[in-house]
Design a protein around this motif. Sequence first.
Motif, PDB file in Angstrom:
ATOM      1  N   GLU A 232       0.846  -1.211   0.000  1.00 32.99           N
ATOM      2  CA  GLU A 232       0.000   0.000   0.000  1.00 32.99           C
ATOM      3  C   GLU A 232       0.869   1.243   0.000  1.00 32.99           C
ATOM      4  O   GLU A 232       0.576   2.228  -0.695  1.00 32.99           O
ATOM      5  N   LEU A 233       1.956   1.186   0.778  1.00 28.14           N
ATOM      6  CA  LEU A 233       2.861   2.331   0.860  1.00 28.14           C
ATOM      7  C   LEU A 233       3.515   2.590  -0.485  1.00 28.14           C
ATOM      8  O   LEU A 233       3.675   3.734  -0.923  1.00 28.14           O
ATOM      9  N   SER A 234       3.856   1.508  -1.154  1.00 27.34           N
ATOM     10  CA  SER A 234       4.487   1.644  -2.465  1.00 27.34           C
ATOM     11  C   SER A 234       3.530   2.296  -3.458  1.00 27.34           C
ATOM     12  O   SER A 234       3.925   3.161  -4.235  1.00 27.34           O
ATOM     13  N   GLU A 235       2.253   1.885  -3.394  1.00 27.65           N
ATOM     14  CA  GLU A 235       1.267   2.482  -4.307  1.00 27.65           C
ATOM     15  C   GLU A 235       1.106   3.967  -4.048  1.00 27.65           C
ATOM     16  O   GLU A 235       0.887   4.756  -4.960  1.00 27.65           O
ATOM     17  N   LEU A 236       1.178   4.326  -2.754  1.00 29.35           N
ATOM     18  CA  LEU A 236       0.961   5.727  -2.393  1.00 29.35           C
ATOM     19  C   LEU A 236       2.183   6.570  -2.717  1.00 29.35           C
ATOM     20  O   LEU A 236       2.070   7.726  -3.125  1.00 29.35           O
ATOM     21  N   ARG A 237       3.356   6.003  -2.507  1.00 28.08           N
ATOM     22  CA  ARG A 237       4.544   6.831  -2.438  1.00 28.08           C
ATOM     23  C   ARG A 237       5.538   6.618  -3.578  1.00 28.08           C
ATOM     24  O   ARG A 237       6.257   7.532  -3.962  1.00 28.08           O
ATOM     25  N   ASP A 238       5.607   5.385  -4.104  1.00 29.52           N
ATOM     26  CA  ASP A 238       6.685   5.080  -5.038  1.00 29.52           C
ATOM     27  C   ASP A 238       6.340   5.441  -6.475  1.00 29.52           C
ATOM     28  O   ASP A 238       5.168   5.555  -6.848  1.00 29.52           O
ATOM     29  N   THR A 239       7.371   5.613  -7.251  1.00 36.04           N
ATOM     30  CA  THR A 239       7.206   5.954  -8.663  1.00 36.04           C
ATOM     31  C   THR A 239       6.800   4.724  -9.457  1.00 36.04           C
ATOM     32  O   THR A 239       7.344   3.633  -9.245  1.00 36.04           O
ATOM     33  N   ASP A 240       5.853   4.914 -10.356  1.00 35.73           N
ATOM     34  CA  ASP A 240       5.539   3.876 -11.349  1.00 35.73           C
ATOM     35  C   ASP A 240       6.605   4.043 -12.423  1.00 35.73           C
ATOM     36  O   ASP A 240       6.498   4.937 -13.284  1.00 35.73           O
ATOM     37  N   ILE A 241       7.614   3.212 -12.381  1.00 37.88           N
ATOM     38  CA  ILE A 241       8.795   3.413 -13.230  1.00 37.88           C
ATOM     39  C   ILE A 241       8.430   3.368 -14.713  1.00 37.88           C
ATOM     40  O   ILE A 241       8.901   4.189 -15.513  1.00 37.88           O
ATOM     41  N   ALA A 242       7.562   2.417 -15.067  1.00 36.66           N
ATOM     42  CA  ALA A 242       7.210   2.277 -16.489  1.00 36.66           C
ATOM     43  C   ALA A 242       6.522   3.542 -16.984  1.00 36.66           C
ATOM     44  O   ALA A 242       6.845   4.096 -18.040  1.00 36.66           O
ATOM     45  N   LYS A 243       5.569   4.012 -16.178  1.00 35.49           N
ATOM     46  CA  LYS A 243       4.813   5.214 -16.553  1.00 35.49           C
ATOM     47  C   LYS A 243       5.747   6.424 -16.609  1.00 35.49           C
ATOM     48  O   LYS A 243       5.673   7.259 -17.517  1.00 35.49           O
ATOM     49  N   ALA A 244       6.659   6.468 -15.646  1.00 31.08           N
ATOM     50  CA  ALA A 244       7.592   7.602 -15.583  1.00 31.08           C
ATOM     51  C   ALA A 244       8.530   7.578 -16.787  1.00 31.08           C
ATOM     52  O   ALA A 244       8.865   8.628 -17.344  1.00 31.08           O
ATOM     53  N   ALA A 245       8.944   6.392 -17.202  1.00 34.33           N
ATOM     54  CA  ALA A 245       9.852   6.285 -18.350  1.00 34.33           C
ATOM     55  C   ALA A 245       9.158   6.788 -19.615  1.00 34.33           C
ATOM     56  O   ALA A 245       9.764   7.489 -20.432  1.00 34.33           O
TER      57      ALA A 245
END
Lengths: 307, 476
Positions: A264-277
């Motif tokens: 849950e924390l990752s969904e809230l806080r972390d970057t979606d790397i694929a989307k960011a790329a």
Amino acid sequence: MAVQLDPVAEYFLKSIQRLQSQLDTVQRRVSSGLAVEKPSDAPRQIVDIVRREAQTAELTQTRFGLGRVGAEVDAAEASLQQAVRVIEQAIVAGSQAATNAIDSPERQATLQAEVNGLLDELVRLSLTQSEGRYVFGGDGDQQPPYELDSGSPTGVNRLNTAPSTRLAVDYDGSRFLTGRTAQQIFDSRDGSDNPDQNNAFAALADLRAAIAAGDSNLARGALERLESSHDHLNQQLSFYGGVQRRIDNSVQQARNVEVRLTSELSELRDTDIAKAAVELARLEAGLQAALQARTAFTTQSLFDFLR
Amino acid sequence: MNLFGTLNTASGALRAFQQKVATTQANINNVSTEGYARQETPLQALPFQPESGPQGGVEAGAQRSSRDLTAEANVRGQLAALSNYAQQTQTLSRIESLFDVSAESGVPAALNGFFDAFASFALAPNSVSARESALNAADSAALALNRAAASLAEIRRTVDTQIESTVEEINEIGGRIRAYNESILRTGGGDAGLEAQAFAAAEDLAELVDVQIFYQDDRTLKVLVGGQTTLVSGRELNELKVDFVAPDPGQNLGAPSTPRILSADGRNITSTISQGRLTGLLETRSGVLADLAGDAVQTGSLNELAQGFADRVNQILTGALIEEGPPAVAGTPLFTYDATRPTAIAATLAIDPAATPATLAAMNPGPPVVANGAALDIAALRISAAGADGIDGLSYLEYFGKIGELVGQQTQEVSASESRASLLVTRSRDLRHQISGVSLDREATELLQAQRSYEASAKIVQVVDELVQSVLSIVR
């Protein structure tokens, strides 16, 4: 200061600045792996992030605490299992004494020495430690609970009468008792603080006295007490078994919850790397296109064509 | 009408076209000059009645400026808004850095360390090292709150210094506009170069504070700040001042002073100022900084957090027992702060001097007695918001996150406003440029036209000269 750029140039510069700023943001998110690095990145998620971080930290601490308690419970269980065996050996000796099998002073002396050794062993087991704490010391875990005292009716001297009220915390925040005192286990007493039928120390002391007196009736009485204390010790073992199972279950549940919270924390806080790329590629292409378009933009005026 | 009249007319035309070329040259030279408005030289036809007298011809009229005061005001207004938001973004970004979302530093990390230490203390209440660790962690928590308070105080001092320097800048630019007015009064006006300097100064001023500028009858500029207060009028410069007012006796003792902007005659004009960098500074000072660190009338959320946390921990500990006894030995407070100064609670939070590892109470007297109950209750404050725990239904860590959320929300809104304002500034400048800017294409066209007209008039002079020569040759 007022800047006198022509409007087209000013628009261009502002657009480039905006693109560059967006590019910097996405690059930072990709390299750090965090989409939310500061509150303004996603204000409405901050409390949720903090909550989950706190819950994760709490579970980590809970697992650590349960690990330490688990080590104590392990030590207590091992000692209790040994204590049960001690009483079983005492029951064998008691059976011999109760059936007039002591047929010589040497045999009597041997049996007496054996029972002394068993009492000594039981006292030693009551002093079991884990990480510098007496596991059967109750709330007074820095003090040994018992010592041998041949002058005492129970054969021991009570050094520590602290109760066991300390609680451990489960993965869901509930609290539970994790230990019992040496008195509860080995020196069971009635409401008037007299040794009762389940008292293991008293049972061994009784057997020692019976063997010394060569009295088979006394020995039969000691044998009954030994059998009662054997059952009592097994009940204590069950208690610790139950605590150990609860600890194991709690640690596992804590791990499961931590995995969920981490996700849950990752969904809230972390970057979606694929989307960011993809976003990064889009912005870089946009920036290049804007720069190239600007260089192709004509800077000529009518003056360039006047003779 | 005779040949000499025609010659006269032609030479007048040459002068007129020369004037037009000179104006075009001035426009081209100043195509990138700040504050410059395109100048025009209108041509006026002279009376022409060849039978009765007037020779006709053309003369250059008075130079006209294409400056549009509405467009200028629009640009200034947008610049003021942009500067306001830009300043707020800058200050808010500094404040935002105090809120570490990862909980690896600052207040969240220290609070987590505190709760961890008390959880360990609960596991081993008789352990001297566990007690010492708990006390050290409490000290770290207090220190983290002290540092947060100190950082906010430092930001506030910076903002105050910037307020003072901004007012100085306003007065300095007002001085430049006054110097322009003095030149106008000396020379009578009409100097496009001086006017460019004055309006460039006006635009610089608009970045600092919202101003209204208009011409007076004598062509000098009058500058109003906040729509009401005269900064410059003719030769007069009425300098603004800043002062910082301490709280009233009935307000929070020791609270930070409140900045006020005063007119030259001592009136408080703070509420009339609504845009520009000065407004950005004043709004963060009285807005988010006061919300966090407190002011004359509010405690501030950081102080509320420090107080709530310290009071609850102390409440648990003083309700707990060090020893069951008999006699029972009650616990003692762990934290202390200056309660007489509500806005300094976070800054003054510290370990009670009487607190030692031995005086940390872990026992909950119940009934039933729980040897580590109080220590567990304190450790549970990490996530508990039940009953007396937490603030406003949030745990202490969540409350800190909530403060961060409010700061983040404001930063996000102001940053978005800044982006929009930046575009509006560009558009307003574009519009102004369309009305009063110099277009090289247009100037080239005018130059071409003036050149053709000049050449044509010169040709007439040449022709008249030949005609005169012819007449003279007849006479000789």
